[in-house]
Design an enzyme around this catalytic site. Sequence first.
Site, PDB file in Angstrom:
ATOM      1  N   GLY A   1       0.852  -1.204   0.000  1.00  0.00           N
ATOM      2  CA  GLY A   1       0.000   0.000   0.000  1.00  0.00           C
ATOM      3  C   GLY A   1       0.879   1.243   0.000  1.00  0.00           C
TER       4      GLY A   1
ATOM      5  N   ARG B   1      -1.803  -0.093  -7.326  1.00  0.00           N
ATOM      6  CA  ARG B   1      -1.771   1.027  -8.271  1.00  0.00           C
ATOM      7  C   ARG B   1      -0.426   1.129  -8.966  1.00  0.00           C
ATOM      8  NH1 ARG B   1      -3.407   6.545  -5.250  1.00  0.00           N
ATOM      9  NH2 ARG B   1      -4.080   5.609  -3.301  1.00  0.00           N
TER      10      ARG B   1
ATOM     11  N   TYR C   1     -15.487  -0.063   8.835  1.00  0.00           N
ATOM     12  CA  TYR C   1     -14.048   0.230   8.950  1.00  0.00           C
ATOM     13  C   TYR C   1     -13.591   0.018  10.401  1.00  0.00           C
ATOM     14  CZ  TYR C   1      -9.804   3.174   8.867  1.00  0.00           C
ATOM     15  OH  TYR C   1      -8.527   3.665   8.980  1.00  0.00           O
TER      16      TYR C   1
HETATM   17  P1  NAD Z   1      -4.788   5.053   1.273  1.00  0.00           P
HETATM   18  O1  NAD Z   1      -6.132   4.649   0.837  1.00  0.00           O
HETATM   19  O2  NAD Z   1      -4.305   6.425   0.938  1.00  0.00           O
HETATM   20  O3  NAD Z   1      -3.707   4.010   0.751  1.00  0.00           O
HETATM   21  C1  NAD Z   1      -3.930   2.637   0.733  1.00  0.00           C
HETATM   22  C2  NAD Z   1      -3.138   2.053  -0.404  1.00  0.00           C
HETATM   23  O4  NAD Z   1      -3.377   0.646  -0.432  1.00  0.00           O
HETATM   24  C3  NAD Z   1      -3.564   2.604  -1.778  1.00  0.00           C
HETATM   25  O5  NAD Z   1      -2.456   3.078  -2.495  1.00  0.00           O
HETATM   26  C4  NAD Z   1      -4.210   1.398  -2.470  1.00  0.00           C
HETATM   27  O6  NAD Z   1      -3.974   1.359  -3.865  1.00  0.00           O
HETATM   28  C5  NAD Z   1      -3.505   0.241  -1.765  1.00  0.00           C
HETATM   29  N1  NAD Z   1      -4.272  -0.994  -1.832  1.00  0.00           N
HETATM   30  C6  NAD Z   1      -5.612  -1.153  -1.682  1.00  0.00           C
HETATM   31  N2  NAD Z   1      -5.963  -2.433  -1.862  1.00  0.00           N
HETATM   32  C7  NAD Z   1      -4.822  -3.096  -2.113  1.00  0.00           C
HETATM   33  C8  NAD Z   1      -4.523  -4.456  -2.406  1.00  0.00           C
HETATM   34  N3  NAD Z   1      -5.504  -5.378  -2.468  1.00  0.00           N
HETATM   35  N4  NAD Z   1      -3.241  -4.808  -2.614  1.00  0.00           N
HETATM   36  C9  NAD Z   1      -2.254  -3.888  -2.559  1.00  0.00           C
HETATM   37  N5  NAD Z   1      -2.472  -2.583  -2.321  1.00  0.00           N
HETATM   38  C10 NAD Z   1      -3.741  -2.197  -2.104  1.00  0.00           C
HETATM   39  O7  NAD Z   1      -4.733   4.842   2.861  1.00  0.00           O
HETATM   40  P2  NAD Z   1      -3.782   5.554   3.925  1.00  0.00           P
HETATM   41  O8  NAD Z   1      -4.478   6.776   4.383  1.00  0.00           O
HETATM   42  O9  NAD Z   1      -2.399   5.646   3.421  1.00  0.00           O
HETATM   43  O10 NAD Z   1      -3.900   4.495   5.117  1.00  0.00           O
HETATM   44  C11 NAD Z   1      -2.959   3.470   5.304  1.00  0.00           C
HETATM   45  C12 NAD Z   1      -3.362   2.681   6.542  1.00  0.00           C
HETATM   46  O11 NAD Z   1      -3.440   3.573   7.675  1.00  0.00           O
HETATM   47  C13 NAD Z   1      -4.748   2.029   6.456  1.00  0.00           C
HETATM   48  O12 NAD Z   1      -4.738   0.818   7.155  1.00  0.00           O
HETATM   49  C14 NAD Z   1      -5.653   3.007   7.174  1.00  0.00           C
HETATM   50  O13 NAD Z   1      -6.776   2.377   7.705  1.00  0.00           O
HETATM   51  C15 NAD Z   1      -4.720   3.490   8.270  1.00  0.00           C
HETATM   52  N6  NAD Z   1      -5.132   4.792   8.804  1.00  0.00           N
HETATM   53  C16 NAD Z   1      -5.097   5.916   8.035  1.00  0.00           C
HETATM   54  C17 NAD Z   1      -5.502   7.125   8.560  1.00  0.00           C
HETATM   55  C18 NAD Z   1      -5.473   8.385   7.751  1.00  0.00           C
HETATM   56  O14 NAD Z   1      -5.958   9.430   8.218  1.00  0.00           O
HETATM   57  N7  NAD Z   1      -4.920   8.383   6.536  1.00  0.00           N
HETATM   58  C19 NAD Z   1      -5.945   7.197   9.897  1.00  0.00           C
HETATM   59  C20 NAD Z   1      -6.014   6.020  10.637  1.00  0.00           C
HETATM   60  C21 NAD Z   1      -5.580   4.818  10.095  1.00  0.00           C
HETATM   61  N1  SER Z   2      -8.667   9.055   8.716  1.00  0.00           N
HETATM   62  C1  SER Z   2      -9.307   7.786   8.767  1.00  0.00           C
HETATM   63  C2  SER Z   2     -10.665   7.849   8.172  1.00  0.00           C
HETATM   64  O1  SER Z   2     -11.266   8.902   8.239  1.00  0.00           O
HETATM   65  C3  SER Z   2      -9.402   7.348  10.201  1.00  0.00           C
HETATM   66  O2  SER Z   2      -8.921   6.082  10.297  1.00  0.00           O
HETATM   67  O3  SER Z   2     -11.128   6.869   7.680  1.00  0.00           O
END
Ligand code: NAD
Ligand code: SER
Length: 312
Positions: free
Chosen positions: A10, A38, A144
Site C-alpha cells: 500500500g 496502483r 471500517y
Molecule cells: P490510502 O487509501 O491512501 O492508501 C492505501 C493504499 O493501499 C492505496 O495506495 C491502495 O492502492 C492500496 N491498496 C488497496 N488495496 C490493495 C490491495 N488489495 N493490494 C495492494 N495494495 C492495495 O490509505 P492511507 O491513508 O495511506 O492508510 C494506510 C493505513 O493507515 C490504512 O490501514 C488506514 O486504515 C490506516 N489509517 C489511516 C488514517 C489516515 O488518516 N490516513 C488514519 C487512521 C488509520
Molecule cells: N482518517 C481515517 C478515516 O477517516 C481514520 O482512520 O477513515
Amino acid sequence: MKKDKILVIGACGQIGVELTLTLRKIYGDTNVVASDLREEHELLKGSGPYVSLDVMNKEMLHVLVIRHNITQIYLLAAILSATGEKNPLLAWHINMQSLLNVLDIAKEEGLDKVYWPSSIAVFGPNSPKETTPQHTVIEPTTIYGISKFAGERWCEYYNHRYGVDVRSLRYPGLISYKSAPGGGTTDYAIEIFHEAQEEKKYTCFLSEDTYLPMMYMPDAIRATIELMEAEQPKISVRSSYNLGAMSFSPKEIAAEIKKHIPDFTISYQSDYRQQIADGWPKSINDELARKDWGWKPDYDLPKMVTDMLKNL
Ligand code: NAD
Ligand code: SER
C-alpha cells in the site's frame, strides 16, 4: 546502515509514499521494496524497488517475501471509513484478509517484525468522547472500525500465540500534502487547504463543531518508526496503541487558515460522513505510548497549518 529488508504494502497511498521514502533514508533505498495495486507513485519513482502486488493474493505475497528476503512488513493497504460504508462487505474482506495473509506469512517465515495501523475508528458512540482511554468501551459502528477492532484482536492473538512481533498504532486523522488521502472521514482537513488556496472558499461535509483527533504526517511517520524501533520489552500493548497530537473542529481549522488567507470563507453541508464522525472520539489519551516508548508529538494546530500552507 541497518540490515533489515522491508516490504511496504500500500506504498502509493497517503501514508505509504511518505513512510516508504523515510524508511529508504534509514534502511537504504534498495532495502525497502514498495508495493501497491496502483501504478507507482510519482514521488517513489527512481527512489528504490517497486513491485505491483495485490495483497489479497497470498501466494504471490509469499513468493515476494521469499524472493526479496523480506524481514519486516508494513501493511498499509486498506479501505478507509467513508469508502467502507459504500461497500461494507468488500471493506471487511480486504481489511481482514490482507492482515491475515501478512500475519500468517510472518508466522511461517519467522519475520522479524510486522507493522499494521489501526485507527481512532475502533471507538464508537458508547466510548468516552474526551481523552478517550486506551482500555475502555469499544463498540465501533462503521465497518471500517469493526474491521480495525477485529484486526487488533488478530494482531494480539498472533503475538501471544505464535510470537509474531506485530506492532500497531491507532492513528488519528492524518493531514499531509505529498500524497492524496484515500476516502476517509477526516479528509476534510486536507481538502480545506487545497480549496482555501485555489478557491478561497470551502464547503465542509462535517458541521462546524465536529471535534476529531488529528495529527500531521511528519508526527505520524516519526511515531511509526519510533514504535517499530523500540526494544521489545517496551511494547506492552500488542493490540494497538492510542496515539494523539491535536484535536480541532472545522471552525477552528478554518479560523487558523484565515490568519494566513484573510479572505478565506467556509460553509457547512453535512453528509453521511457526519454520522461516522459523531461516533468517534473528540480527543485521545495516549499516555501508554508516551510511557512505553516515549511518544511526544511535535505539531499543534498553528504549526501544522503554517507548514501545510508553506508546502502545498
Ligand atoms: P490510502 O487509501 O491512501 O492508501 C492505501 C493504499 O493501499 C492505496 O495506495 C491502495 O492502492 C492500496 N491498496 C488497496 N488495496 C490493495 C490491495 N488489495 N493490494 C495492494 N495494495 C492495495 O490509505 P492511507 O491513508 O495511506 O492508510 C494506510 C493505513 O493507515 C490504512 O490501514 C488506514 O486504515 C490506516 N489509517 C489511516 C488514517 C489516515 O488518516 N490516513 C488514519 C487512521 C488509520
Ligand atoms: N482518517 C481515517 C478515516 O477517516 C481514520 O482512520 O477513515
